[in-house]
Design a protein around this motif. Structure first.
Motif, PDB file in Angstrom:
ATOM      1  N   PRO A   1       0.808  -1.233   0.000  1.00  0.00           N
ATOM      2  CA  PRO A   1       0.000   0.000   0.000  1.00  0.00           C
ATOM      3  C   PRO A   1       0.836   1.276   0.000  1.00  0.00           C
ATOM      4  N   PHE A   2       1.905   1.321   0.813  1.00  0.00           N
ATOM      5  CA  PHE A   2       2.684   2.565   0.885  1.00  0.00           C
ATOM      6  C   PHE A   2       3.374   2.891  -0.436  1.00  0.00           C
ATOM      7  N   PRO A   3       4.070   1.937  -1.071  1.00  0.00           N
ATOM      8  CA  PRO A   3       4.626   2.246  -2.399  1.00  0.00           C
ATOM      9  C   PRO A   3       3.568   2.653  -3.416  1.00  0.00           C
ATOM     10  N   LEU A   4       2.361   2.094  -3.293  1.00  0.00           N
ATOM     11  CA  LEU A   4       1.287   2.499  -4.202  1.00  0.00           C
ATOM     12  C   LEU A   4       0.918   3.961  -3.964  1.00  0.00           C
ATOM     13  N   LEU A   5       0.848   4.361  -2.690  1.00  0.00           N
ATOM     14  CA  LEU A   5       0.571   5.764  -2.369  1.00  0.00           C
ATOM     15  C   LEU A   5       1.679   6.657  -2.923  1.00  0.00           C
ATOM     16  N   VAL A   6       2.916   6.239  -2.734  1.00  0.00           N
ATOM     17  CA  VAL A   6       4.041   7.008  -3.274  1.00  0.00           C
ATOM     18  C   VAL A   6       3.905   7.152  -4.785  1.00  0.00           C
ATOM     19  N   ALA A   7       3.508   6.073  -5.454  1.00  0.00           N
ATOM     20  CA  ALA A   7       3.365   6.114  -6.911  1.00  0.00           C
ATOM     21  C   ALA A   7       2.275   7.090  -7.333  1.00  0.00           C
ATOM     22  N   VAL A   8       1.121   7.068  -6.642  1.00  0.00           N
ATOM     23  CA  VAL A   8       0.028   7.978  -6.975  1.00  0.00           C
ATOM     24  C   VAL A   8       0.461   9.427  -6.779  1.00  0.00           C
ATOM     25  N   VAL A   9       1.144   9.700  -5.665  1.00  0.00           N
ATOM     26  CA  VAL A   9       1.602  11.061  -5.374  1.00  0.00           C
ATOM     27  C   VAL A   9       2.615  11.520  -6.416  1.00  0.00           C
TER      28      VAL A   9
END
Length: 412
Positions: free
Chosen positions: A102-110
């Motif tokens: 989840p955290f890398p996915l958030l980083v990717a979206v940002v």
């Protein structure tokens, strides 16, 4: 003499009434009881400035900054071609194939939202990213709220980096005559630190979702149709345009030539591209240029400029506070136009314009209604059944705005 003074007083009063009425409708979003939107309010206000004699029609024409209009139109055509070609869907699928937690996915979206917004108009990035992110997180079985919230916050922050990042920066680029590379060189660190802070603030607010360490389920990237040749053409033109921007070529000329070249295609009918262009936004810009010019003509006297100068707008902290406050009252584009007559007389107007660009853009994250980008995402998400609450947004957006502006003030 007395009659002339009385006439000037009435002219000034009319100009103020037209200005306040126009900006009130823009701040609210529409005229209560009528179907007049922001663009219509700007056009009506501009027409009244001419109709009551505050400006002549020739003065109104001269008040319009056609460099800004041309740049915005050109970038809209470029983004429309990227969208219609399927470029943004390809970027989304690239992220899906590599996100494992989840955290890398958030980083990717940002990072994707922020980096794309740094070079393309942030409002359009929000428009195309919202449905793609919603589709992605739903297929992964995640709570969509933090990811959707990340889109406008990251887009606002990322767009501060360049002249082509958002509409107010385009105006500031035209007013300040700052080269594209100088503008980006001064503000990209603010954007980068802001994107890092955006990720951390959202992750901390939803730490139960991002600190669990549970991996994401594996899903296959969907088979999507896209125009391969149009993707290559649109991306190539975009990269070449950025090269010309950084080389010091006039940004408006480069943008409109690049946009016009992309209309030369066998794949997509031109009317499809035209439907992607935000014509009401262009109309609002034209109207606001005239409205503010009318106010300047009738009200902004040397004595008023001198009085406002006592606020020491040359100090980045004070100018940032004034800009952020105005941006949250009347929105960032009108705020920039209001500040224009007071910036030109400062000792270092170019640095002052950088401060205005930084503060007016980052101030958009303070509340859910702080920027057009926020409203675009909220409306698109609501249509998909996801509600972005004012309070939920504020508890992250308000401290994020304060933190990023403080860093911007320190940096500049």
């Amino acid at each position: 003499m007395r009659a002339a003074a009385r006439a000037e007083g009435w002219t000034a009063l009319l100009a103020v009434l037209v200005f306040v009425g126009t900006y009130a409708v823009i701040a609210i979003g529409k005229l209560p009881g009528f179907q007049l939107d922001r663009a219509g309010a700007a056009l009506l206000g501009a027409s009244l400035m001419v109709g009551v004699g505050i400006l002549s029609l020739e003065d109104a024409y001269r008040a319009i900054d056609f460099d800004t209009i041309t740049l915005l139109l050109g970038m809209m055509i470029v983004v429309a071609n990227l969208r219609l070609s399927g470029f943004f869907r390809l970027v989304s699928d690239f992220v899906v194939a590599r996100a494992r937690h989840p955290f890398p996915l958030l980083v990717a979206v940002v990072m994707v939202s922020g980096l794309l917004s740094a070079f393309l108009v942030n409002d359009t990035i929000c428009l195309v990213m919202t449905p793609l992110v919603l589709e992605l997180v739903r297929r992964l079985g995640r709570d969509p709220t933090p990811y959707v919230m990340a889109i406008p916050m990251a887009s606002n922050v990322g767009s501060v980096a360049t002249i082509t990042g958002n509409p107010q920066n385009m105006m500031i680029g035209a007013f300040s005559h700052l080269p594209y590379s100088a503008f980006a060189g001064a503000l990209w660190p603010v954007a980068l630190v802001g994107l890092l802070l955006t990720t951390l603030f959202i992750a901390f607010a939803y730490r139960g979702d991002f600190l669990s360490g549970a991996p994401l389920p594996k899903i296959a990237a969907p088979q999507r149709r896209y125009h391969r040749s149009l993707v290559l053409k649109a991306v190539t033109v975009t990269v070449v345009m950025m090269g010309f921007f950084f080389a010091g070529q006039p940004v408006a000329k480069v943008a409109i030539v690049g946009g016009a070249f992309l209309l030369l295609t066998r794949k997509v009918k031109s009317d499809k591209v035209y439907r992607e262009i935000d014509w009401p936004l262009l109309l609002m810009f034209v109207g606001l240029f005239v409205v503010v010019a009318g106010l300047e003509r009738a009200v902004v006297t040397p004595d008023l400029v001198k009085a406002v100068g006592r606020l020491d707008l040359g100090a980045p902290a004070i100018l940032s506070a004034v800009t952020a406050l105005l941006s949250n009252i009347v929105s960032n584009v009108p705020a920039v136009l209001v500040l224009k007559p007071f910036i030109s007389g400062l000792d270092d107007p170019q640095r002052a314009w950088l401060v205005v660009a930084m503060a007016s853009t980052l101030a958009g994250n303070f509340t859910l209604v702080g920027s057009v980008a926020n409203l675009i995402v909220a409306q698109r998400a609501r249509a998909e059944g996801v509600e972005l609450g004012f309070r939920a947004y504020f508890r992250i957006g308000a401290p994020l705005t304060v933190a990023t502006i403080l860093f911007g003030v320190w940096w500049l």
